[in-house]
Design a protein around this motif. Structure first.
Motif, PDB file in Angstrom:
ATOM      1  N   HIS A 126       0.908  -1.264  -0.061  1.00  0.00           N
ATOM      2  CA  HIS A 126       0.465  -0.314  -0.029  1.00  0.00           C
ATOM      3  C   HIS A 126       0.839   1.204  -0.109  1.00  0.00           C
ATOM      4  CE1 HIS A 126      -4.014  -1.588   0.117  1.00  0.00           C
ATOM      5  NE2 HIS A 126      -3.680  -2.508   1.306  1.00  0.00           N
ATOM      6  N   SER A 127       1.946   1.022  -0.145  1.00  0.00           N
ATOM      7  CA  SER A 127       2.727   2.038  -0.819  1.00  0.00           C
ATOM      8  C   SER A 127       2.656   3.427  -1.302  1.00  0.00           C
ATOM      9  CB  SER A 127       4.876   1.611  -0.153  1.00  0.00           C
ATOM     10  OG  SER A 127       5.238   1.019   0.936  1.00  0.00           O
ATOM     11  N   PRO A 128       2.687   4.070  -1.283  1.00  0.00           N
ATOM     12  CA  PRO A 128       1.798   4.625  -2.503  1.00  0.00           C
ATOM     13  C   PRO A 128       2.922   5.065  -3.692  1.00  0.00           C
ATOM     14  CG  PRO A 128       3.166   6.917  -1.493  1.00  0.00           C
ATOM     15  CD  PRO A 128       2.737   5.557  -0.118  1.00  0.00           C
ATOM     16  N   TYR A 129       4.296   5.549  -3.556  1.00  0.00           N
ATOM     17  CA  TYR A 129       5.220   5.143  -4.835  1.00  0.00           C
ATOM     18  C   TYR A 129       6.090   4.199  -4.584  1.00  0.00           C
ATOM     19  CZ  TYR A 129       2.661   9.012  -5.970  1.00  0.00           C
ATOM     20  OH  TYR A 129       1.699  10.426  -5.782  1.00  0.00           O
ATOM     21  N   PRO A 130       6.689   2.854  -4.394  1.00  0.00           N
ATOM     22  CA  PRO A 130       7.199   1.966  -3.778  1.00  0.00           C
ATOM     23  C   PRO A 130       7.929   1.680  -4.899  1.00  0.00           C
ATOM     24  CG  PRO A 130       4.723   0.845  -4.555  1.00  0.00           C
ATOM     25  CD  PRO A 130       4.809   2.054  -4.674  1.00  0.00           C
ATOM     26  N   ALA A 131       8.020   1.937  -6.129  1.00  0.00           N
ATOM     27  CA  ALA A 131       8.909   1.861  -7.423  1.00  0.00           C
ATOM     28  C   ALA A 131       9.930   2.953  -7.279  1.00  0.00           C
ATOM     29  CB  ALA A 131       8.548   1.430  -8.728  1.00  0.00           C
ATOM     30  N   LEU A 132       9.722   4.056  -6.813  1.00  0.00           N
ATOM     31  CA  LEU A 132      11.024   4.862  -6.805  1.00  0.00           C
ATOM     32  C   LEU A 132      12.027   4.497  -6.052  1.00  0.00           C
ATOM     33  CD1 LEU A 132       8.785   7.377  -6.569  1.00  0.00           C
ATOM     34  CD2 LEU A 132       9.872   6.943  -8.861  1.00  0.00           C
ATOM     35  N   THR A 133      11.648   3.829  -4.803  1.00  0.00           N
ATOM     36  CA  THR A 133      13.049   2.943  -3.850  1.00  0.00           C
ATOM     37  C   THR A 133      13.555   2.924  -4.344  1.00  0.00           C
ATOM     38  OG1 THR A 133      11.225   3.909  -1.590  1.00  0.00           O
ATOM     39  CG2 THR A 133      12.858   2.494  -1.369  1.00  0.00           C
ATOM     40  N   GLY A 134      13.120   1.251  -4.912  1.00  0.00           N
ATOM     41  CA  GLY A 134      13.939   0.436  -5.947  1.00  0.00           C
ATOM     42  C   GLY A 134      14.530   1.244  -7.271  1.00  0.00           C
ATOM     43  N   VAL A 135      14.132   1.830  -7.303  1.00  0.00           N
ATOM     44  CA  VAL A 135      14.682   3.087  -8.542  1.00  0.00           C
ATOM     45  C   VAL A 135      16.133   3.386  -8.362  1.00  0.00           C
ATOM     46  CG1 VAL A 135      14.990   4.841 -10.583  1.00  0.00           C
ATOM     47  CG2 VAL A 135      13.187   2.868 -10.483  1.00  0.00           C
ATOM     48  N   ARG A 136      15.998   4.041  -6.798  1.00  0.00           N
ATOM     49  CA  ARG A 136      16.254   5.143  -5.999  1.00  0.00           C
ATOM     50  C   ARG A 136      17.587   4.092  -5.539  1.00  0.00           C
ATOM     51  NH1 ARG A 136      18.877   4.620  -1.210  1.00  0.00           N
ATOM     52  NH2 ARG A 136      19.659   5.879  -0.116  1.00  0.00           N
ATOM     53  N   ALA A 137      18.151   2.684  -5.545  1.00  0.00           N
ATOM     54  CA  ALA A 137      18.612   1.808  -4.511  1.00  0.00           C
ATOM     55  C   ALA A 137      19.162   1.121  -6.200  1.00  0.00           C
ATOM     56  CB  ALA A 137      17.693  -0.118  -4.072  1.00  0.00           C
ATOM     57  N   ALA A 138      18.928   1.147  -7.554  1.00  0.00           N
ATOM     58  CA  ALA A 138      19.805   0.203  -8.469  1.00  0.00           C
ATOM     59  C   ALA A 138      20.294   1.265  -8.724  1.00  0.00           C
ATOM     60  CB  ALA A 138      18.657   0.627  -9.626  1.00  0.00           C
ATOM     61  N   LEU A 139      20.036   3.268  -8.373  1.00  0.00           N
ATOM     62  CA  LEU A 139      20.737   4.246  -8.790  1.00  0.00           C
ATOM     63  C   LEU A 139      22.080   3.838  -8.601  1.00  0.00           C
ATOM     64  CD1 LEU A 139      22.127   5.975 -11.193  1.00  0.00           C
ATOM     65  CD2 LEU A 139      19.963   7.689  -9.881  1.00  0.00           C
ATOM     66  N   ARG A 140      21.725   4.312  -7.296  1.00  0.00           N
ATOM     67  CA  ARG A 140      23.504   4.439  -5.883  1.00  0.00           C
ATOM     68  C   ARG A 140      23.925   2.719  -6.080  1.00  0.00           C
ATOM     69  NH1 ARG A 140      23.172   7.803  -1.752  1.00  0.00           N
ATOM     70  NH2 ARG A 140      24.507   6.090  -0.710  1.00  0.00           N
ATOM     71  N   SER A 141      23.380   1.862  -6.621  1.00  0.00           N
ATOM     72  CA  SER A 141      24.075   0.814  -6.697  1.00  0.00           C
ATOM     73  C   SER A 141      25.127   0.830  -8.065  1.00  0.00           C
ATOM     74  CB  SER A 141      23.932  -0.273  -7.081  1.00  0.00           C
ATOM     75  OG  SER A 141      23.980  -1.547  -7.209  1.00  0.00           O
ATOM     76  N   HIS A 142      24.892   1.270  -9.444  1.00  0.00           N
ATOM     77  CA  HIS A 142      25.054   1.590 -10.369  1.00  0.00           C
ATOM     78  C   HIS A 142      26.317   2.489 -10.584  1.00  0.00           C
ATOM     79  CE1 HIS A 142      25.169   2.569 -14.640  1.00  0.00           C
ATOM     80  NE2 HIS A 142      25.503   3.089 -14.890  1.00  0.00           N
ATOM     81  N   LEU A 143      26.212   3.533  -9.380  1.00  0.00           N
ATOM     82  CA  LEU A 143      26.708   4.871  -9.707  1.00  0.00           C
ATOM     83  C   LEU A 143      27.747   4.058  -8.398  1.00  0.00           C
ATOM     84  CD1 LEU A 143      24.701   7.450  -9.263  1.00  0.00           C
ATOM     85  CD2 LEU A 143      26.551   6.771 -11.234  1.00  0.00           C
ATOM     86  N   GLY A 144      27.726   3.214  -7.733  1.00  0.00           N
ATOM     87  CA  GLY A 144      29.240   3.104  -6.969  1.00  0.00           C
ATOM     88  C   GLY A 144      29.221   2.744  -5.363  1.00  0.00           C
ATOM     89  N   GLU A 145      28.045   3.782  -4.865  1.00  0.00           N
ATOM     90  CA  GLU A 145      27.373   3.994  -3.852  1.00  0.00           C
ATOM     91  C   GLU A 145      27.251   2.733  -3.262  1.00  0.00           C
ATOM     92  OE1 GLU A 145      26.779   8.626  -5.697  1.00  0.00           O
ATOM     93  OE2 GLU A 145      25.549   7.247  -4.379  1.00  0.00           O
ATOM     94  N   HIS A 146      27.032   2.585  -1.645  1.00  0.00           N
ATOM     95  CA  HIS A 146      26.278   2.443  -1.213  1.00  0.00           C
ATOM     96  C   HIS A 146      26.210   2.925   0.098  1.00  0.00           C
ATOM     97  CE1 HIS A 146      28.564  -0.788  -2.808  1.00  0.00           C
ATOM     98  NE2 HIS A 146      29.614  -0.405  -2.747  1.00  0.00           N
ATOM     99  N   ASP A 147      24.232   2.541   1.013  1.00  0.00           N
ATOM    100  CA  ASP A 147      24.151   2.775   2.249  1.00  0.00           C
ATOM    101  C   ASP A 147      24.876   2.713   3.522  1.00  0.00           C
ATOM    102  OD1 ASP A 147      22.059   3.849   0.646  1.00  0.00           O
ATOM    103  OD2 ASP A 147      20.511   1.562   0.308  1.00  0.00           O
ATOM    104  N   ALA A 148      24.736   4.003   4.548  1.00  0.00           N
ATOM    105  CA  ALA A 148      25.373   3.992   5.526  1.00  0.00           C
ATOM    106  C   ALA A 148      24.870   2.787   6.017  1.00  0.00           C
ATOM    107  CB  ALA A 148      25.767   5.287   5.995  1.00  0.00           C
TER     108      ALA A 148
END
Length: 328
Positions: free
Chosen positions: A306-328
């Motif tokens: 029931h999240s309003p825009y859940p895929a945006l969270t997944g897109v964000r994670a994919a972009l960070r991984s693509h750019l070689g970044e990692h969540d703290a």
């Protein structure tokens, strides 16, 4: 594809379906703002929609963008299945002056969001506790999206597939009659998506009308849902009942295929709108009707997103991984 340039904010995130394009800006690590939804039919191209959003957001220059799109992504050329947009990823990147434009399947993006979804945005429909292991994802909207999330060395790998286009498998005489009707319109191969989607509600209704000697094409998906949920149209109620039951079987097939002890997640725009009707439907009974593996699927929790825009969270994670970044 990336040119190796610095990674400034804001970043453009998008979730592109067959009907609507959802855009947002990531203005800092994990900060998603300025969400807007644009109708795809209002724009000739994806680039036009992206420009319109960025102009409306009045943002400073965006250098990195990531898009989840309702379509297979194999190489540079993308032709949407349920919309007319066709584009080159590289040409679009250049046209918008981006350093990076990452494009991935929308349900691959949605799968990547699953570990990050808040518990209060999930409604459990039966089963027990999720266990460590694979997660399954299925969702009906303009089409039928299917994906999964597999554990891999402390991280997750999302499946990029087109499981919505597997052959529909009827379980009883009523569903066999639906299949025969669909074959008169679409040929021998009838995909699960033909029934398990917004347009699928219309197809089921058309089949029931023809069986009753009446004309097809009487109601839209929105009208069928509204009348069915209100309980004032027996045929529309029956459409929703058939839809929920058939989705239960499709979800069970996916859960068995992936061994989804980590849970089965239902996304897309159709099911969340069904609310309590879905919870009371035959979905869970059919999900557990797996013969010798009834106890196996019976233990699996199913969650409606029931999240309003859940895929945006997944897109964000994919972009960070693509750019070689990692969540703290």
């Amino acid at each position: 594809m990336s040119t190796g340039q610095p990674n400034p904010y804001p970043r453009l995130l998008a979730d592109i379906g067959g009907t609507n394009a959802r855009f947002a800006l990531e203005t800092g690590p994990g900060v998603i703002e300025d969400i807007d939804v644009l109708p795809c039919n209002s724009y000739a191209t994806l680039a036009d929609a992206m420009r319109s959003y960025l102009e409306g957001a009045h943002t400073r220059a965006v250098h990195h963008a990531a898009i989840g799109i309702a379509n297979p992504v194999n190489g540079d050329r993308v032709q949407m299945t349920n919309h007319h947009w066709s584009f080159s990823i590289e040409e679009t990147r250049q046209a918008l002056g981006l350093h990076t434009l990452l494009v991935l399947n929308d349900f691959t993006a949605l799968a990547l969001s699953l570990p990050h979804l808040p518990a209060d945005e999930l409604v459990q429909v039966g089963g027990g506790e999720a266990k460590p292991g694979a997660k399954a994802l299925i969702g009906a909207g303009t089409g039928l999206g299917v994906s999964g999330l597999l554990p891999a060395g402390g991280d997750w790998v999302a499946i990029a597939g087109e499981g919505g286009h597997v052959a529909f498998s009827p379980l009883n005489d009523d569903e066999a009659a639906l299949l025969r009707y669909a074959q008169t319109r679409f040929g021998e191969h009838v995909s699960a998506e033909r029934f398990l989607s917004g347009p699928g509600l219309e197809l089921i209704h058309d089949a029931l009308c023809v069986q009753a000697g009446e004309a097809a094409g009487q109601l839209s998906a929105a009208q069928i849902s509204e009348r069915g949920l209100a309980g004032r149209d027996a045929r529309c109620v029956r459409v929703l009942e058939l839809f929920c039951a058939m989705l239960g079987s499709a979800a069970a097939n996916l859960a068995l295929t992936l061994g989804a002890v980590g849970g089965v997640y239902i996304g897309g725009g159709v099911v969340p709108r069904l609310g309590e009707f879905f919870t009371r439907s035959e979905f869970r009974t059919r999900f557990e009707a797996t013969g010798r593996f009834a106890a196996y699927t019976g233990a699996m929790p199913v969650y409606v997103i029931h999240s309003p825009y859940p895929a945006l969270t997944g897109v964000r994670a994919a972009l960070r991984s693509h750019l070689g970044e990692h969540d703290a």
